[in-house]
Design an enzyme around this catalytic site. Structure first.
Site, PDB file in Angstrom:
ATOM      1  N   ALA A  75      41.380  46.943  50.643  1.00  0.00           N
ATOM      2  CA  ALA A  75      40.666  45.971  49.813  1.00  0.00           C
ATOM      3  C   ALA A  75      39.281  46.498  49.468  1.00  0.00           C
ATOM      4  O   ALA A  75      38.747  47.382  50.153  1.00  0.00           O
ATOM      5  CB  ALA A  75      40.543  44.635  50.545  1.00  0.00           C
ATOM      6  N   ASP A  76      38.733  45.940  48.397  1.00  0.00           N
ATOM      7  CA  ASP A  76      37.350  46.254  48.044  1.00  0.00           C
ATOM      8  C   ASP A  76      36.692  45.000  47.487  1.00  0.00           C
ATOM      9  O   ASP A  76      37.326  44.239  46.746  1.00  0.00           O
ATOM     10  CB  ASP A  76      37.282  47.382  47.015  1.00  0.00           C
ATOM     11  CG  ASP A  76      35.856  47.885  46.858  1.00  0.00           C
ATOM     12  OD1 ASP A  76      35.380  48.565  47.792  1.00  0.00           O
ATOM     13  OD2 ASP A  76      35.218  47.570  45.846  1.00  0.00           O
ATOM     14  N   THR A  77      35.450  44.787  47.866  1.00  0.00           N
ATOM     15  CA  THR A  77      34.707  43.613  47.416  1.00  0.00           C
ATOM     16  C   THR A  77      33.532  44.065  46.559  1.00  0.00           C
ATOM     17  O   THR A  77      32.717  44.884  47.000  1.00  0.00           O
ATOM     18  CB  THR A  77      34.189  42.802  48.627  1.00  0.00           C
ATOM     19  OG1 THR A  77      35.299  42.454  49.460  1.00  0.00           O
ATOM     20  CG2 THR A  77      33.491  41.535  48.163  1.00  0.00           C
ATOM     21  N   GLY A 112      39.413  43.168  45.123  1.00  0.00           N
ATOM     22  CA  GLY A 112      40.643  43.899  44.826  1.00  0.00           C
ATOM     23  C   GLY A 112      41.421  44.101  46.115  1.00  0.00           C
ATOM     24  O   GLY A 112      40.853  44.474  47.137  1.00  0.00           O
TER      25      GLY A 112
END
Length: 199
Positions: A75-77, A112
């Site tokens: 994941a990416d923030t 994401g």
């Protein structure tokens, strides 16, 4: 799904203790935590949403070869003010700049998420949460910077901590702001057959 799912077949491609805690909240415990350690700098001209999607997938693909036969979750923030991607705050000056920019304004947090199944199928989700901060005083910014909570946080704040007092309004997934949208992550795991595959 019922009870705790402890699966050696799930790899979390993240160094974030918050993401691990969030997975535990929905009773999912990865057997392996293996951060990708990629350069997370935006590409030239890259907008926030494509940036979040790209990094989540790149993290998963980077870790996948080390764990054949496993599910790999990444994941990416990304915190964005308009078209601008705010950095992860690595020093007090950056945290102060982020908070000053966000003061009294609405911003978006794009999460994401990418899951690659053992059969190689890639599934992705993009979740956007809208957050509005109150107008912050210089004293409030100084006190928050002094707290050190901003360290390593996208946009220079952690909503699950002291910064909760700054949030005037929120629309969308709260867990997305913390680091992993849990509803969408559960849907990805269910859709991939993860729960059926786990003991």
């Amino acid at each position: 799904m019922s009870g705790l799912v402890e699966s050696p077949a799930l790899v979390l491609a993240s160094a974030s203790p918050r993401r691990l805690d969030l997975l535990r909240q929905i009773a999912v415990v990865p057997g392996i935590v293996d951060p990708a350690h990629l350069d997370e700098s935006p590409a030239k001209g890259e907008l926030p949403v494509p940036h979040a999607r790209r990094l989540a997938e790149e993290k998963a693909r980077a870790v996948l070869p080390r764990h054949p036969g496993c599910f790999v979750l990444a994941a990416d923030t990304v915190v964005a003010c308009g078209r601008r991607i705010l950095p992860k705050a690595e020093d007090a000056a950056t945290a102060r700049q982020c908070l000053t920019l966000l003061s009294g304004r609405r911003h978006r947090v794009h999460g994401g998420v990418c899951l690659i199944a053992p059969d190689g199928k890639v599934r992705q989700r993009l979740v956007t949460t809208i957050v509005t901060f109150k107008r912050l005083t210089a004293a409030e910014i100084a006190a928050y910077v002094e707290s050190g909570e901003w360290d390593g946080k996208a946009g220079g704040y952690a909503i699950q901590g002291l910064a909760a007092r700054f949030v005037r309004a929120l629309s969308g997934s709260y867990s997305n702001i913390v680091g992993l949208p849990l509803f969408e992550t559960t849907a990805l795991l269910e859709g991939s057959g993860f729960f059926r595959s786990s003991p």
